[in-house]
Design a protein around this motif. Structure first.
Motif, PDB file in Angstrom:
ATOM      1  N   ALA B  21       0.736  -1.272   0.255  1.00 28.60           N
ATOM      2  CA  ALA B  21       0.089  -0.411  -0.097  1.00 28.60           C
ATOM      3  C   ALA B  21       1.133   1.323   0.221  1.00 28.60           C
ATOM      4  N   LEU B  22       1.981   1.319   0.876  1.00 31.89           N
ATOM      5  CA  LEU B  22       2.576   2.413   0.158  1.00 31.89           C
ATOM      6  C   LEU B  22       4.147   2.139  -0.387  1.00 31.89           C
ATOM      7  N   ALA B  23       4.108   1.812  -1.815  1.00 28.16           N
ATOM      8  CA  ALA B  23       4.532   1.595  -2.489  1.00 28.16           C
ATOM      9  C   ALA B  23       5.276   1.882  -2.946  1.00 28.16           C
ATOM     10  N   ASP B  24       7.221   1.962  -3.782  1.00 29.22           N
ATOM     11  CA  ASP B  24       7.543   2.741  -3.940  1.00 29.22           C
ATOM     12  C   ASP B  24       7.119   3.980  -5.225  1.00 29.22           C
ATOM     13  N   GLN B  44       9.749  21.233 -12.519  1.00 32.19           N
ATOM     14  CA  GLN B  44       9.573  20.999 -11.107  1.00 32.19           C
ATOM     15  C   GLN B  44       7.945  20.628 -10.708  1.00 32.19           C
ATOM     16  N   VAL B  45       7.280  21.341 -11.750  1.00 30.39           N
ATOM     17  CA  VAL B  45       6.074  21.955 -11.659  1.00 30.39           C
ATOM     18  C   VAL B  45       5.354  20.459 -11.782  1.00 30.39           C
ATOM     19  N   ILE B  46       5.412  20.136 -12.772  1.00 33.31           N
ATOM     20  CA  ILE B  46       5.210  18.415 -13.268  1.00 33.31           C
ATOM     21  C   ILE B  46       5.679  17.728 -12.253  1.00 33.31           C
ATOM     22  N   ILE B  47       7.229  18.130 -12.020  1.00 33.77           N
ATOM     23  CA  ILE B  47       7.368  16.496 -11.118  1.00 33.77           C
ATOM     24  C   ILE B  47       6.581  16.462 -10.099  1.00 33.77           C
ATOM     25  N   ASP B  48       6.536  17.847  -9.542  1.00 32.95           N
ATOM     26  CA  ASP B  48       5.273  17.933  -7.556  1.00 32.95           C
ATOM     27  C   ASP B  48       4.232  17.689  -7.963  1.00 32.95           C
ATOM     28  N   ALA B  49       3.000  17.068  -9.665  1.00 29.02           N
ATOM     29  CA  ALA B  49       2.135  17.135  -9.716  1.00 29.02           C
ATOM     30  C   ALA B  49       1.687  15.982  -9.845  1.00 29.02           C
ATOM     31  N   LEU B  50       3.260  14.880 -10.382  1.00 28.07           N
ATOM     32  CA  LEU B  50       3.701  13.810 -10.292  1.00 28.07           C
ATOM     33  C   LEU B  50       4.003  12.784 -10.060  1.00 28.07           C
ATOM     34  N   ALA B  51       4.309  13.683  -8.492  1.00 25.96           N
ATOM     35  CA  ALA B  51       4.663  12.838  -7.133  1.00 25.96           C
ATOM     36  C   ALA B  51       3.830  12.846  -5.990  1.00 25.96           C
ATOM     37  N   LYS B  52       2.575  13.479  -6.652  1.00 24.06           N
ATOM     38  CA  LYS B  52       1.327  13.392  -6.032  1.00 24.06           C
ATOM     39  C   LYS B  52       0.416  11.837  -6.632  1.00 24.06           C
ATOM     40  N   LYS B  53       1.253  11.655  -7.243  1.00 26.35           N
ATOM     41  CA  LYS B  53       0.316  10.379  -7.937  1.00 26.35           C
ATOM     42  C   LYS B  53       1.173   9.470  -8.013  1.00 26.35           C
ATOM     43  N   GLY B  54       2.175   9.683  -7.456  1.00 31.56           N
ATOM     44  CA  GLY B  54       3.099   7.990  -7.107  1.00 31.56           C
ATOM     45  C   GLY B  54       3.937   7.863  -8.257  1.00 31.56           C
ATOM     46  N   VAL B  55       4.299   8.734  -8.861  1.00 31.48           N
ATOM     47  CA  VAL B  55       4.926   8.495 -10.174  1.00 31.48           C
ATOM     48  C   VAL B  55       6.279   9.635 -10.210  1.00 31.48           C
ATOM     49  N   GLU B  56       7.192   9.760  -9.914  1.00 31.88           N
ATOM     50  CA  GLU B  56       8.625   9.883  -9.675  1.00 31.88           C
ATOM     51  C   GLU B  56       9.298  10.138 -11.311  1.00 31.88           C
ATOM     52  N   TRP B  57       9.087  11.497 -11.876  1.00 34.23           N
ATOM     53  CA  TRP B  57      10.273  11.820 -12.763  1.00 34.23           C
ATOM     54  C   TRP B  57      11.490  11.560 -12.580  1.00 34.23           C
ATOM     55  N   VAL B  58      12.329  10.332 -12.848  1.00 36.22           N
ATOM     56  CA  VAL B  58      13.434  10.207 -13.949  1.00 36.22           C
ATOM     57  C   VAL B  58      14.460  11.699 -14.984  1.00 36.22           C
ATOM     58  N   ASP B 311       3.760  -1.275 -15.380  1.00 36.14           N
ATOM     59  CA  ASP B 311       4.095  -0.169 -14.651  1.00 36.14           C
ATOM     60  C   ASP B 311       4.216   0.962 -14.831  1.00 36.14           C
ATOM     61  N   GLN B 312       5.155   1.143 -16.380  1.00 33.56           N
ATOM     62  CA  GLN B 312       5.874   2.050 -17.426  1.00 33.56           C
ATOM     63  C   GLN B 312       4.595   2.564 -18.100  1.00 33.56           C
ATOM     64  N   GLN B 313       4.282   1.556 -18.694  1.00 34.58           N
ATOM     65  CA  GLN B 313       2.543   1.931 -19.273  1.00 34.58           C
ATOM     66  C   GLN B 313       2.053   2.862 -17.782  1.00 34.58           C
ATOM     67  N   LYS B 314       1.533   2.249 -17.145  1.00 32.90           N
ATOM     68  CA  LYS B 314       0.545   3.180 -16.310  1.00 32.90           C
ATOM     69  C   LYS B 314       0.944   4.813 -16.296  1.00 32.90           C
ATOM     70  N   ALA B 315       2.560   4.361 -16.020  1.00 34.10           N
ATOM     71  CA  ALA B 315       3.293   6.054 -15.586  1.00 34.10           C
ATOM     72  C   ALA B 315       3.085   6.699 -16.889  1.00 34.10           C
ATOM     73  N   GLN B 316       3.345   6.560 -18.273  1.00 31.75           N
ATOM     74  CA  GLN B 316       3.036   6.842 -18.936  1.00 31.75           C
ATOM     75  C   GLN B 316       1.379   7.726 -18.836  1.00 31.75           C
ATOM     76  N   GLN B 317       0.715   7.233 -19.092  1.00 31.12           N
ATOM     77  CA  GLN B 317      -1.183   7.762 -18.921  1.00 31.12           C
ATOM     78  C   GLN B 317      -1.121   8.241 -17.783  1.00 31.12           C
TER      79      GLN B 317
END
Lengths: 326, 410
Positions: B21-24, B44-58, B311-317
């Motif tokens: 439930a607390l996945a990376d 950074q704007v997008i990075i912050d918005a993504l972090a809230k949805k559980g995706v880390e921008w590399v 997982d990557q496909q999910k993150a893309q969407q």
């Protein structure tokens, strides 16, 4: 290490009418024994040979094949004959690249050989601090082309480099901004290449000079021959294998020039410092034009072969003639 | 002892069951070329918005879009592309999409209302074979110049010039005041954009579209086109020495610090001004090139190469969905100096320069930039042609002939 020395490990000292003939007979005897010993190493080299044939030669043939198609980003199979070559030679950037390659080849190779030889001769004579000088002159060769290009770009920047410093010190006539003008930009690249390569040639020539028989100097001093004449007519011809080695290594480096140009001028001003390698890479990756890039690569390959093959052939004939004459 | 061990074992097992439930966060690599100060703040704007949805921008950024494209193309050909690439709408990625190497985001885009909110020009350029493949994050206008108000005051220029003759007269005043009139970035792609800015201001939006979208030879050979070439050539007298290979943001820095009067630049230059805490209308001004009746626009998008990992496909969407979020669009534009692509967002927070661009888009007076309507090979030939012309001006006729040849050689 002269011809007449007995320091080689021949198979028994067979007497002959001259020491030279004796040496030749020793070599002939050894050769027969050598063939038996050669089979095992050949077998060991077979995997490497297979890799070379398959990947290296195979990739070369594939490249030449692609240059006959209309491939863009990804290879297609559509054969269009020599259209890519027509497009290639109609491209002004490619024509500039070829001219620049010739300029680089003549000036960098010639300049490095001359400078390197002069430095080697200087070091050979003045033995104090030789190790330090040799290290200092060799340092530039240890740098990558990217660092060399950036350093010289900054040095020749009119606002940041030597020109700005000299003008601030009061010498307002000092101008040193070659990369800014399209007529002189390629010579800026030549200068950076010379700086990098001269030390390397110096080290090669110095090693060669150390192998020269010191008796020559005594002989020429007795005869009263001036030093420069000694070097030009006696010493340098003896160093021709070393010079040939340096020439080949320099030529290989010049043909591949890419990172130096990118770091220094990125092909500019305009397209005046384009070189073939940069043209090929730009079209291969940036411009998504596989067909044009492979056409350029094939042209370069053919040019190199056209120069190397006759030389190798001539050397083979000369060696065969030498073997038959004895 | 035995019961203690059993209870420890059970609690550890229970905790490890709760762990998913607390996945990376899912790591999503994004290849881009946004490396300047303003661009990094926008990312950074997008990075912050993504972090809230559980995706880390590399971040996988390379300075200079040509180098970034080269790196991406080589990875693509090796079969190992990054899951996301910052690209340009239109023909830039069309071959790759046509070869079936990209994932579509049709469902996500339609769910976010993109097919209704995007202007038709843009929608057509992100849709291939009836499906939406790219997620546009911003529009950039490329018909303006940015000037330093202190320098204008020092040179005695009361108001921005309305015609090219007035412009050259004002540039002479700057020169007389001992400052650099035009800050010039000597890189090929910069010179192309400046040329296009001048071209549109001389032959108008319709003429510009005829040249690039319709590839009409008659317009290229018209006297208006020749006039634009001459104006471009005349700028030689007004740029700083040492412009060769100068990065665009270094040239902008010259305007920011008051060393130069103006720079012809796309509105991403505003990001640098924002980063230097300068405000439009007070420290710097923005104007369309004299005589412009529209604006050239370009759209930065995210494209999504096919990847195998679920997982990557999910993150893309998820990234696509985030990009279409109106709030993300506005915040990103504020930091980068661009303006949002969605027509249904609140643009009142944007600065006056972006407002000018938005007004042009709403009035339909827009022309797509050449990278949208030319193939990458044509774009490359155009860059060579213009940068070589600026470095070594030939006759106008020779330039026009080269231009026509480039248009014909798709």
């Amino acid at each position: 290490m002269g011809i007449g020395s007995r320091s080689d490990k021949g198979s028994g000292n067979l007497p002959g009418p001259t020491p030279l003939a004796g040496q030749v007979r020793r070599i002939a005897m050894g050769e027969r024994r050598r063939v038996g010993r050669v089979a095992v190493p050949m077998l060991a080299l077979l995997p490497v040979a297979a890799i070379v044939v398959f990947f290296y030669i195979g990739a070369t043939l594939w490249t030449a094949g692609i240059s006959l198609t209309d491939s863009r980003l990804l290879p297609t199979g559509k054969f269009i004959g020599l259209t890519q070559y027509q497009r290639l030679f109609a491209t002004p950037v490619w024509q500039t690249s070829l001219v620049n390659l010739v300029i680089l080849a003549v000036l960098v190779i010639g300049g490095c050989l001359v400078l390197g030889t002069l430095l080697a001769i200087a070091l050979d004579r003045a033995v104090r601090f030789e190790n330090s000088f040799r290290t200092i002159f060799l340092y530039p060769y240890a740098l990558s082309f990217v660092v060399t290009g950036l350093v010289w770009q900054w040095l020749m920047n009119p606002g940041l480099g030597l020109q700005a410093t000299a003008q601030q010190l009061g010498w307002t006539w000092f101008v040193f901004d070659w990369p800014q003008h399209r007529e002189t930009a390629i010579y800026a690249v030549v200068l950076a290449g010379l700086w990098q390569g001269a030390g390397f040639v110096m080290v090669l020539m110095l090693a060669g000079l150390r192998g020269i028989d010191q008796d020559i100097w005594r002989a020429t001093r007795i005869e009263g021959i001036p030093v420069t004449r000694t070097y030009w007519s006696i010493v340098l011809p003896q160093l021709s294998p070393t010079i040939a080695t340096a020439l080949i290594l320099l030529a290989m480096g010049v043909i591949r020039t890419y990172d130096l140009v990118v770091a220094m001028t990125n092909g500019g001003p305009g397209t005046s410092t384009s070189v073939p390698a940069k043209f090929i890479i730009d079209n291969l990756f940036g411009r998504q034009n596989l067909g044009l890039a492979t056409a350029g690569a094939t042209v370069m390959l053919v040019t190199v072969l056209a120069v190397v093959v006759p030389i190798a052939y001539a050397q083979n004939i000369r060696a065969a003639r030498r073997r038959n004459a004895l | 002892m035995h019961r203690l061990g059993l209870s420890v074992f059970c609690s550890v097992a229970a905790l490890s069951c709760a762990a998913p439930a607390l996945a990376d966060p899912i790591k999503l690599e994004v290849a881009n070329s946004w490396t300047s100060g303003g661009e990094a703040a926008a990312k950074q704007v997008i990075i912050d918005a993504l972090a809230k949805k559980g995706v880390e921008w590399v971040d996988s950024s390379i300075a200079g879009f040509e180098s970034a494209n080269a790196a991406f193309n080589s990875r693509l050909m090796a079969g190992n592309p990054p899951p996301v690439k910052a690209a340009i709408a239109g023909l830039d990625q069309s071959e790759v999409i046509g070869q079936g190497l990209m994932t579509d985001i049709d469902a996500t885009a339609k769910a976010a209302g993109a097919d209704k909110a995007l202007p038709k020009l843009l929608l057509d350029n992100v849709t291939f074979d009836g499906k939406i493949y790219e997620a546009p994050i911003e529009f950039h206008g490329e018909s303006m110049y940015f000037y330093s108000m202190p320098v204008f005051a020092k040179a005695g220029i009361a108001a921005p010039p309305k015609t090219w003759d007035e412009m050259f007269a004002d540039l002479d005043k700057v020169k007389a005041a001992g400052l650099i009139p035009v800050a010039w970035s000597g890189q090929g792609w910069q010179e192309v954009k400046t040329f296009n800015t001048i071209l549109l201001s001389v032959i108008g939006t319709d003429g510009f579209n005829k040249v690039y979208t319709d590839k009409d030879e008659a317009t290229v050979r018209s006297p208006g086109f020749a006039k634009a070439v001459d104006i471009f050539n005349k700028l030689h007298n007004y740029i700083q020495p040492g412009s060769e290979n100068l990065n665009w943001n270094d040239a902008t820095a010259m305007v920011i610090t008051g060393k130069a009067a103006l720079q012809f630049e796309g509105d991403w230059a505003k990001g640098e001004f924002v980063n230097a805490k300068q405000t439009p209308g007070k420290d710097y001004g923005c104007e369309f090139a004299p005589g412009s009746d529209g604006t050239i626009i370009i759209s930065d998008v995210f494209a999504f190469p096919k990847v195998k990992d679920a997982d990557q496909q999910k993150a893309q969407q998820i990234l696509a969905e985030t990009v279409f979020d109106p709030k993300v669009q506005v915040d990103f534009s504020l930091k980068k100096g661009s303006f949002p692509v969605r027509a249904d967002v609140d643009t009142s927070a944007l600065d006056i320069c972006a407002q000018k661009d938005v007004a042009m888009v709403k009035a339909g007076k827009v022309a797509p930039e050449q990278a949208i309507v030319l193939t990458p090979a044509q774009n490359g030939t155009l860059t060579d042609l213009i940068s070589q012309y600026f470095a070594a001006p030939t006759s106008t006729d020779a330039f026009v002939d080269g231009f026509v040849a480039m248009l014909k050689n798709a």
